[in-house]
Scaffold this motif. Structure first.
Motif, PDB file in Angstrom:
ATOM      1  N   VAL A  15       0.859  -1.169   0.000  1.00 32.28           N
ATOM      2  CA  VAL A  15       0.000   0.000   0.000  1.00 32.28           C
ATOM      3  C   VAL A  15       0.906   1.232   0.000  1.00 32.28           C
ATOM      4  CG1 VAL A  15      -0.221  -0.086   2.527  1.00 32.28           C
ATOM      5  CG2 VAL A  15      -1.847   1.245   1.170  1.00 32.28           C
ATOM      6  N   GLU A  16       0.651   2.148  -0.919  1.00 34.07           N
ATOM      7  CA  GLU A  16       1.458   3.351  -1.057  1.00 34.07           C
ATOM      8  C   GLU A  16       0.577   4.586  -0.866  1.00 34.07           C
ATOM      9  OE1 GLU A  16       4.432   5.176  -4.447  1.00 34.07           O
ATOM     10  OE2 GLU A  16       2.352   4.770  -4.988  1.00 34.07           O
ATOM     11  N   HIS A  17       1.094   5.546  -0.107  1.00 31.31           N
ATOM     12  CA  HIS A  17       0.388   6.818   0.019  1.00 31.31           C
ATOM     13  C   HIS A  17       1.299   7.938  -0.467  1.00 31.31           C
ATOM     14  CE1 HIS A  17      -2.408   9.834   1.383  1.00 31.31           C
ATOM     15  NE2 HIS A  17      -1.398  10.476   1.935  1.00 31.31           N
ATOM     16  N   LYS A  18       0.851   8.674  -1.472  1.00 30.82           N
ATOM     17  CA  LYS A  18       1.610   9.787  -2.021  1.00 30.82           C
ATOM     18  C   LYS A  18       1.225  11.078  -1.305  1.00 30.82           C
ATOM     19  CE  LYS A  18       2.902   8.505  -6.743  1.00 30.82           C
ATOM     20  NZ  LYS A  18       2.782   8.881  -8.171  1.00 30.82           N
ATOM     21  N   PHE A  19       2.249  11.835  -0.873  1.00 28.28           N
ATOM     22  CA  PHE A  19       2.014  13.151  -0.305  1.00 28.28           C
ATOM     23  C   PHE A  19       1.903  14.203  -1.402  1.00 28.28           C
ATOM     24  CE2 PHE A  19       4.413  10.735   2.897  1.00 28.28           C
ATOM     25  CZ  PHE A  19       3.469  10.743   3.920  1.00 28.28           C
ATOM     26  N   ASN A  20       2.671  13.975  -2.474  1.00 32.42           N
ATOM     27  CA  ASN A  20       2.625  14.831  -3.661  1.00 32.42           C
ATOM     28  C   ASN A  20       3.234  14.036  -4.804  1.00 32.42           C
ATOM     29  OD1 ASN A  20       5.521  15.135  -3.384  1.00 32.42           O
ATOM     30  ND2 ASN A  20       5.100  16.693  -1.822  1.00 32.42           N
TER      31      ASN A  20
ATOM     32  N   GLY B 284      14.429   2.134   3.478  1.00 33.80           N
ATOM     33  CA  GLY B 284      13.746   2.058   4.755  1.00 33.80           C
ATOM     34  C   GLY B 284      14.130   0.826   5.552  1.00 33.80           C
ATOM     35  N   PRO B 285      13.480   0.596   6.685  1.00 32.22           N
ATOM     36  CA  PRO B 285      13.740  -0.578   7.520  1.00 32.22           C
ATOM     37  C   PRO B 285      12.753  -1.707   7.232  1.00 32.22           C
ATOM     38  CG  PRO B 285      12.411   0.974   8.734  1.00 32.22           C
ATOM     39  CD  PRO B 285      12.618   1.587   7.370  1.00 32.22           C
ATOM     40  N   TYR B 286      13.110  -2.896   7.684  1.00 31.90           N
ATOM     41  CA  TYR B 286      12.186  -4.028   7.614  1.00 31.90           C
ATOM     42  C   TYR B 286      12.321  -4.866   8.877  1.00 31.90           C
ATOM     43  CZ  TYR B 286      16.018  -7.296   6.647  1.00 31.90           C
ATOM     44  OH  TYR B 286      17.156  -8.052   6.748  1.00 31.90           O
ATOM     45  N   VAL B 287      11.280  -5.599   9.181  1.00 34.91           N
ATOM     46  CA  VAL B 287      11.307  -6.612  10.222  1.00 34.91           C
ATOM     47  C   VAL B 287      10.803  -7.908   9.598  1.00 34.91           C
ATOM     48  CG1 VAL B 287       9.001  -5.960  11.037  1.00 34.91           C
ATOM     49  CG2 VAL B 287      10.508  -7.253  12.546  1.00 34.91           C
TER      50      VAL B 287
ATOM     51  N   SER C  52       9.029   1.897   3.572  1.00 34.30           N
ATOM     52  CA  SER C  52      10.015   2.728   2.881  1.00 34.30           C
ATOM     53  C   SER C  52       9.511   4.138   2.620  1.00 34.30           C
ATOM     54  CB  SER C  52      10.417   2.082   1.543  1.00 34.30           C
ATOM     55  OG  SER C  52       9.278   1.923   0.706  1.00 34.30           O
ATOM     56  N   ALA C  53      10.458   5.079   2.618  1.00 36.63           N
ATOM     57  CA  ALA C  53      10.215   6.432   2.130  1.00 36.63           C
ATOM     58  C   ALA C  53      10.604   6.454   0.658  1.00 36.63           C
ATOM     59  CB  ALA C  53      11.051   7.438   2.919  1.00 36.63           C
ATOM     60  N   ARG C  54       9.732   7.046  -0.180  1.00 36.45           N
ATOM     61  CA  ARG C  54       9.927   6.992  -1.630  1.00 36.45           C
ATOM     62  C   ARG C  54      10.086   8.395  -2.213  1.00 36.45           C
ATOM     63  NH1 ARG C  54       8.477   2.451  -4.176  1.00 36.45           N
ATOM     64  NH2 ARG C  54       7.802   3.628  -5.999  1.00 36.45           N
TER      65      ARG C  54
ATOM     66  N   GLN D  17       5.528   3.856   1.673  1.00 30.36           N
ATOM     67  CA  GLN D  17       4.968   2.575   1.235  1.00 30.36           C
ATOM     68  C   GLN D  17       5.200   1.502   2.286  1.00 30.36           C
ATOM     69  OE1 GLN D  17       5.108   1.314  -2.987  1.00 30.36           O
ATOM     70  NE2 GLN D  17       6.317  -0.421  -2.291  1.00 30.36           N
ATOM     71  N   GLY D  18       4.157   0.737   2.585  1.00 30.97           N
ATOM     72  CA  GLY D  18       4.261  -0.411   3.461  1.00 30.97           C
ATOM     73  C   GLY D  18       3.957  -1.684   2.684  1.00 30.97           C
ATOM     74  N   GLU D  19       4.608  -2.795   3.069  1.00 28.08           N
ATOM     75  CA  GLU D  19       4.448  -4.054   2.337  1.00 28.08           C
ATOM     76  C   GLU D  19       4.317  -5.219   3.311  1.00 28.08           C
ATOM     77  OE1 GLU D  19       7.529  -4.534  -0.673  1.00 28.08           O
ATOM     78  OE2 GLU D  19       7.863  -2.380  -0.637  1.00 28.08           O
TER      79      GLU D  19
END
Length: 220
Positions: free
Chosen positions: A61-66, A121-124, A107-109, A72-74
């Motif tokens: 799922v990705e959310h665009k600020f602009n 970005g980080p992952y677990v 992640s930051a895109r 983005q989270g996966e």
């Protein structure tokens, strides 16, 4: 006033929803276990560590600020791990260790162009199960006992379950490129920060790095 507030809330929700995209992805994974020692021992078998091929599949799922920045989270299921290769007189034993994981990357895109996204970005990750496969090669391979091989695989699986942590953390970076409409190609490299050994002795360390290459589709 209530109608104005309701209309404003609907408009705000619609605007946020228009910037949120869902998608799916899958592809190839090449992973390797890395030790701070030249050789490593698993369940009494010593060998040099090598890379192992696997796969991954998941959603995003990705959310665009602009037009330039997004988050983005996966959620992925990945077949990772590594191989240990042991050379004995007349036979080579390849021990494939499948460390199957649930991975959650965030992640930051940054969109360098409308098609090219660069991210980090980080992952677990969380263990689902460990599966081991022995493969024999060489002139003496035909003399091996199938029952003994199966028993050895089960022994190493239990050893991995008991000796390795069930959770690990790391960082990743990569890029994806939109090919056509929602279809994109994606490549990333992830490197583990966690020492996967539960109770290390004499400073021993084991970490996992992996490369992923695949295809995905973002739904509009």
């Amino acid at each position: 006033m209530k109608k104005i507030l309701l209309a404003s809330a609907i408009a705000l929700f619609a605007g946020l929803n228009a910037q949120t995209t869902f998608g799916v992805k899958a592809g190839y994974a090449l992973s390797k276990l890395n030790s701070n020692e030249n050789d490593v021992e698993f369940g009494g078998i010593e060998g040099g560590l090598k890379s192992k091929s696997g796969f991954y599949v998941g959603g995003l799922v990705e959310h665009k600020f602009n037009n330039k920045f997004a988050i983005q989270g996966e959620l992925e299921y990945a077949n990772l791990g590594g191989k240990a290769e042991v050379a004995l007189p007349g036979i080579t034993i390849t021990e494939k260790m499948n460390l199957n994981r649930i991975i959650i990357p965030v992640s930051a895109r940054y969109y360098a162009t409308p098609e090219l996204g660069i991210y980090a970005g980080p992952y677990v990750s969380f263990r689902t199960n460990n599966k081991v496969k022995f493969e024999m090669s060489g002139p003496n391979a035909v003399m091996t006992n199938p029952a003994g091989i199966k028993e050895g695989e089960r022994y190493v699986e239990k050893f991995l379950d008991d000796s390795l942590k069930s959770t690990d953390f790391g960082l990743f970076f990569g890029a994806d490129y939109k090919v056509y409409k929602g279809l994109f190609v994606d490549a990333r490299y992830s490197f583990g920060l966690t020492n996967m050994i539960k109770n290390p002795v004499d400073g021993e360390k084991l970490k996992m790095n992996f490369f992923q290459l695949g295809l995905g589709y973002k739904f509009k």
